[in-house]
Design a protein around this motif. Structure first.
Motif, PDB file in Angstrom:
ATOM      1  N   HIS A  66      66.085 -12.100  93.062  1.00  0.00           N
ATOM      2  CA  HIS A  66      66.020 -12.464  94.478  1.00  0.00           C
ATOM      3  C   HIS A  66      67.074 -11.749  95.294  1.00  0.00           C
ATOM      4  CE1 HIS A  66      63.089 -15.471  93.497  1.00  0.00           C
ATOM      5  NE2 HIS A  66      63.866 -15.836  92.502  1.00  0.00           N
ATOM      6  N   LEU A  67      68.180 -11.337  94.627  1.00  0.00           N
ATOM      7  CA  LEU A  67      69.219 -10.613  95.354  1.00  0.00           C
ATOM      8  C   LEU A  67      68.796  -9.169  95.574  1.00  0.00           C
ATOM      9  CD1 LEU A  67      72.363 -11.943  93.437  1.00  0.00           C
ATOM     10  CD2 LEU A  67      71.281 -12.871  95.487  1.00  0.00           C
ATOM     11  N   GLU A  68      67.691  -8.746  94.937  1.00  0.00           N
ATOM     12  CA  GLU A  68      67.250  -7.365  95.059  1.00  0.00           C
ATOM     13  C   GLU A  68      65.856  -7.254  95.617  1.00  0.00           C
ATOM     14  OE1 GLU A  68      67.855  -4.939  91.697  1.00  0.00           O
ATOM     15  OE2 GLU A  68      69.943  -5.547  91.464  1.00  0.00           O
ATOM     16  N   ASN A  69      65.478  -8.212  96.449  1.00  0.00           N
ATOM     17  CA  ASN A  69      64.167  -8.141  97.082  1.00  0.00           C
ATOM     18  C   ASN A  69      63.006  -8.174  96.106  1.00  0.00           C
ATOM     19  OD1 ASN A  69      64.314  -8.184  99.872  1.00  0.00           O
ATOM     20  ND2 ASN A  69      65.224  -6.137  99.880  1.00  0.00           N
ATOM     21  N   GLY A  70      63.200  -8.818  94.967  1.00  0.00           N
ATOM     22  CA  GLY A  70      62.111  -8.950  94.023  1.00  0.00           C
ATOM     23  C   GLY A  70      61.619 -10.387  94.003  1.00  0.00           C
ATOM     24  N   ASP A  71      60.350 -10.575  93.643  1.00  0.00           N
ATOM     25  CA  ASP A  71      59.772 -11.921  93.606  1.00  0.00           C
ATOM     26  C   ASP A  71      58.908 -12.115  92.383  1.00  0.00           C
ATOM     27  OD1 ASP A  71      60.292 -13.868  95.555  1.00  0.00           O
ATOM     28  OD2 ASP A  71      59.509 -12.478  97.086  1.00  0.00           O
ATOM     29  N   ILE A  72      58.982 -13.308  91.814  1.00  0.00           N
ATOM     30  CA  ILE A  72      58.039 -13.650  90.759  1.00  0.00           C
ATOM     31  C   ILE A  72      56.810 -14.223  91.456  1.00  0.00           C
ATOM     32  CG2 ILE A  72      57.637 -15.076  88.724  1.00  0.00           C
ATOM     33  CD1 ILE A  72      60.661 -15.119  88.282  1.00  0.00           C
ATOM     34  N   THR A  73      55.701 -13.473  91.445  1.00  0.00           N
ATOM     35  CA  THR A  73      54.545 -13.912  92.227  1.00  0.00           C
ATOM     36  C   THR A  73      53.623 -14.840  91.441  1.00  0.00           C
ATOM     37  OG1 THR A  73      53.405 -11.890  91.610  1.00  0.00           O
ATOM     38  CG2 THR A  73      54.530 -11.895  93.738  1.00  0.00           C
ATOM     39  N   SER A  74      53.698 -14.780  90.104  1.00  0.00           N
ATOM     40  CA  SER A  74      52.993 -15.808  89.345  1.00  0.00           C
ATOM     41  C   SER A  74      53.603 -15.934  87.961  1.00  0.00           C
ATOM     42  CB  SER A  74      51.492 -15.487  89.249  1.00  0.00           C
ATOM     43  OG  SER A  74      51.292 -14.488  88.279  1.00  0.00           O
ATOM     44  N   GLY A  75      53.269 -17.016  87.286  1.00  0.00           N
ATOM     45  CA  GLY A  75      53.885 -17.303  86.003  1.00  0.00           C
ATOM     46  C   GLY A  75      55.177 -18.078  86.190  1.00  0.00           C
ATOM     47  N   ASN A  76      55.828 -18.439  85.073  1.00  0.00           N
ATOM     48  CA  ASN A  76      57.085 -19.183  85.196  1.00  0.00           C
ATOM     49  C   ASN A  76      58.012 -18.917  84.029  1.00  0.00           C
ATOM     50  OD1 ASN A  76      56.774 -21.323  83.026  1.00  0.00           O
ATOM     51  ND2 ASN A  76      54.861 -21.584  84.191  1.00  0.00           N
ATOM     52  N   ILE A  77      59.272 -19.318  84.215  1.00  0.00           N
ATOM     53  CA  ILE A  77      60.294 -19.146  83.183  1.00  0.00           C
ATOM     54  C   ILE A  77      60.933 -20.502  82.891  1.00  0.00           C
ATOM     55  CG2 ILE A  77      62.517 -18.069  82.662  1.00  0.00           C
ATOM     56  CD1 ILE A  77      61.601 -15.800  84.628  1.00  0.00           C
ATOM     57  N   GLN A  78      60.953 -20.857  81.614  1.00  0.00           N
ATOM     58  CA  GLN A  78      61.509 -22.158  81.211  1.00  0.00           C
ATOM     59  C   GLN A  78      62.779 -21.949  80.401  1.00  0.00           C
ATOM     60  OE1 GLN A  78      59.456 -25.194  81.509  1.00  0.00           O
ATOM     61  NE2 GLN A  78      57.856 -24.034  82.578  1.00  0.00           N
ATOM     62  N   PHE A  79      63.869 -22.539  80.859  1.00  0.00           N
ATOM     63  CA  PHE A  79      65.129 -22.491  80.133  1.00  0.00           C
ATOM     64  C   PHE A  79      65.397 -23.900  79.606  1.00  0.00           C
ATOM     65  CE2 PHE A  79      69.951 -22.451  80.398  1.00  0.00           C
ATOM     66  CZ  PHE A  79      70.113 -21.672  79.264  1.00  0.00           C
ATOM     67  N   PHE A  80      65.372 -24.072  78.296  1.00  0.00           N
ATOM     68  CA  PHE A  80      65.422 -25.396  77.681  1.00  0.00           C
ATOM     69  C   PHE A  80      64.396 -26.332  78.314  1.00  0.00           C
ATOM     70  CE2 PHE A  80      69.482 -23.784  76.268  1.00  0.00           C
ATOM     71  CZ  PHE A  80      69.518 -24.210  74.945  1.00  0.00           C
TER      72      PHE A  80
END
Ligand code: ADP
Ligand code: MG
Lengths: 290, 266
Positions: free
Chosen positions: B56-70
């Motif tokens: 997000h600090l570099e103008n990037g976006d996750i447009t779909s999917g997700n990331i799970q940490f624990f």
């Protein structure tokens, strides 16, 4: 020649106060890359805060200083949060224009609140001038110098040895890397503006004591900004040294050539040095990788 | 075995236009070292940035999917908070604070650990990297590349992370230092129980420490498997390990890119 030493001493003392103002520009520039044209008028507000507590409300000077610093801290944090942070990432010129606008709002605000009249600061330092070897330094200038130097020393120690000082320097060095260290970068921006505002308020009290108090006293900030550019905007050490040099040049030209030239000479020196060293005296010493 | 980090089918777009990841998934089992291999520009760094929130600090976006940490979705959590939860990203290019001393660099990283005990943490880092102790008062900018990499990993150690993301730690370093750094990575995993996602150009090196590997092509996983399985794959042998079918050795750099793409996409 007999006077040169005395004039130099007074010039260096005032230069110490310039250095304190200069450090504020430099702090803000290093962390947020903002050239804060409102810094001089933030200093002026600091002076009026103190005047309000000490002269209008007749509080003891020590309490007045504490209250002034508190106000300055909120003032700095507020300006950063409301005006500067929403602008980060925009072109540098837009942010500079915001600070120019803020400068004139503060100037007008001070006129409305405290009038355009000149006031004298309540006397906080002992009356007697300091005498060195037969040379006189006016009391306010001498003690003002001591205040400025102490403040600068404290600031340098905070930056070098405390955890939050290290975090601020880390943020100044590489914001993204700093955030991967768990450092909350925006809160470091606030902290930097708070420190800059505190130093400017202290400088305001001193400058107001040496001269008088009026809404235009912030102009001095522009001469000092010239000085800071001279030292290299991103070098605290450069800012300190340049402050001393310009205080001295002002005093010497004021005495030997005439007070009319006093305000021009720093800019002439600035132009000369920028032609020789475009990054300032100490700016951007990129370390070469081995 | 439980999973500490899971990336589910993420798409990443830079500046609303450049698509860098096209449905990439991977998972890191607790206590393992997982490696990601792939050509330049295939999306390895982008994957790490998506995980650590730097995107997000570099103008990037996750447009779909997700990331799970624990098991928790990381969306919306700023990077400095993810670090404090134990997800440390050691960025490509080391990114030491050059003007700060070695020790100040380490102290900066204590922000990642709420209940840090300064001296104990510093001692642990110095026991991993004695060179850093010798140079603790020097500006980090004057360290050699290898020492800077030690410092970058040292800062991560300070934070007592649960997961460490390492982006090309061997890049541009002398072989002797690379060995020292990879020994440290193995130790951090074994002794401190840190799960590691390792991005590497040097596949043989990565295979020497990892348990599992993903091969990334054009923002997708082209191939994945245990290190044993991957090292027996003839494509991997030829293009990443530099072994030809006849047993002769050559660099995968000599191989034309289009040939590689064609094989894995077909
Ligand atoms: N900040 C960025 N803005 C736009 N495009 C980017 C940015 N960073 C990376 N990319 C693009 O995303 C793709 C993947 O890059 P990257 O993740 O850095 O690859 P790798 O680390 O595997 O070499 C490349 O095509 C690259 O040009
Ligand atoms: Mg990369």
């Amino acid at each position: 020649m007999e006077f040169l030493l005395e004039v130099s001493l007074v010039g260096l003392a005032i230069g110490g106060v310039y250095a304190l103002i200069a450090v504020g520009y430099s702090l803000v520039y290093r962390t947020t890359r903002v050239v804060n044209f409102a810094h001089g008028n933030m200093m002026m507000f600091g002076a009026y805060f103190f005047f309000t507590f000490a002269a209008l409300l007749e509080l003891h000077w020590s309490i007045s200083i504490i209250l002034t610093l508190l106000c300055a801290a909120f003032f700095g944090a507020g300006i950063e949060r409301l005006l500067i942070r929403p602008m980060l990432g925009r072109p540098a010129i837009s942010i500079v224009m915001v600070t120019v606008g803020l400068a004139s709002i503060l100037h007008g605000g001070a006129q409305m609140i405290w009038s355009a009249e000149d006031f004298f600061m309540p006397q906080i330092f002992p009356d007697a001038p300091l005498v060195f070897d037969g040379m006189y330094i006016p009391s306010n200038t001498a003690y003002g110098f001591l205040v400025a130097v102490s403040a600068i020393i404290i600031l340098v120690l905070v930056f070098r040895f405390t955890r939050s000082g290290i975090a601020m320097r880390a943020t100044a060095g590489d914001q993204i890397a700093a955030s991967t260290m768990g450092i909350n970068v925006p809160s470091m921006f606030s902290l930097t503006w708070i420190y800059a505002s505190l130093t400017s308020a202290l400088a305001g009290i001193v400058v107001g004591s040496i001269t008088t108090l009026n809404p235009s006293m912030g102009i001095i900030g522009l001469s000092v900004l010239a000085v800071v550019i001279l030292g290299g905007l991103d070098s605290i050490f450069g800012a300190i040294l340049a402050g001393l040099i310009v205080g001295w040049i002002e005093a010497v030209t004021g005495f030997y050539i005439g007070a009319a030239f006093k305000d021009v000479v720093p800019f002439i020196v600035l132009l000369g040095i920028l032609i020789l060293r475009p990054y300032g005296l100490f700016g951007t010493p990129e370390i070469e990788r081995l | 075995m439980s999973t500490v980090l899971e990336v589910n089918n993420i798409q990443v777009v830079y500046q609303h236009t450049v698509q860098a990841l096209r449905g990439l998934s991977l998972s890191i089992p607790k206590g393992s070292i997982v490696t990601m291999l792939g050509a330049n520009g295939s999306g390895k760094t982008t994957t790490l940035k998506a995980i650590s929130g730097l995107l997000h600090l570099e103008n990037g976006d996750i447009t779909s999917g997700n990331i799970q940490f624990f098991g928790k979705d990381t969306r919306g959590t700023p990077p400095h908070k993810l670090v404090r939860k134990g997800l440390f990203h050691v960025m490509e290019g080391r990114r030491v604070f050059e003007e700060l001393s070695v020790e100040s660099n380490l102290i900066a990283a204590t922000y990642a650990d709420k209940e840090y005990k300064k001296n104990e943490r510093l001692e642990e880092v110095y026991s991993y990297f004695p060179r850093l102790e010798e140079r603790r008062r020097q500006s980090a900018g004057y360290l050699s590349g290898g020492e800077q990499q030690m410092l970058a990993i040292g800062r991560a150690l300070i934070a007592k992370p649960k997961v460490m993301l390492l982006d090309e730690p061997s890049l541009g370093l002398a072989p002797i230092l690379v060995n020292e750094i990879f020994e440290a990575i193995k130790r951090i995993n074994a002794e401190n129980g840190v799960s590691i996602l390792l991005v590497e150009q040097n596949a043989a090196l990565a295979f020497s420490v990892a348990n599992y590997g993903y091969i990334i092509e054009h923002g997708r996983v082209a191939l994945d498997g245990t290190i044993d399985k991957l090292s027996q794959n003839t494509d991997v042998q030829e293009f990443y390990l530099g072994i030809e079918k006849h047993g002769k050795s050559r660099s995968f750099k000599d191989v034309k890119h289009y040939r590689r793409r064609k094989r894995w996409l077909s």
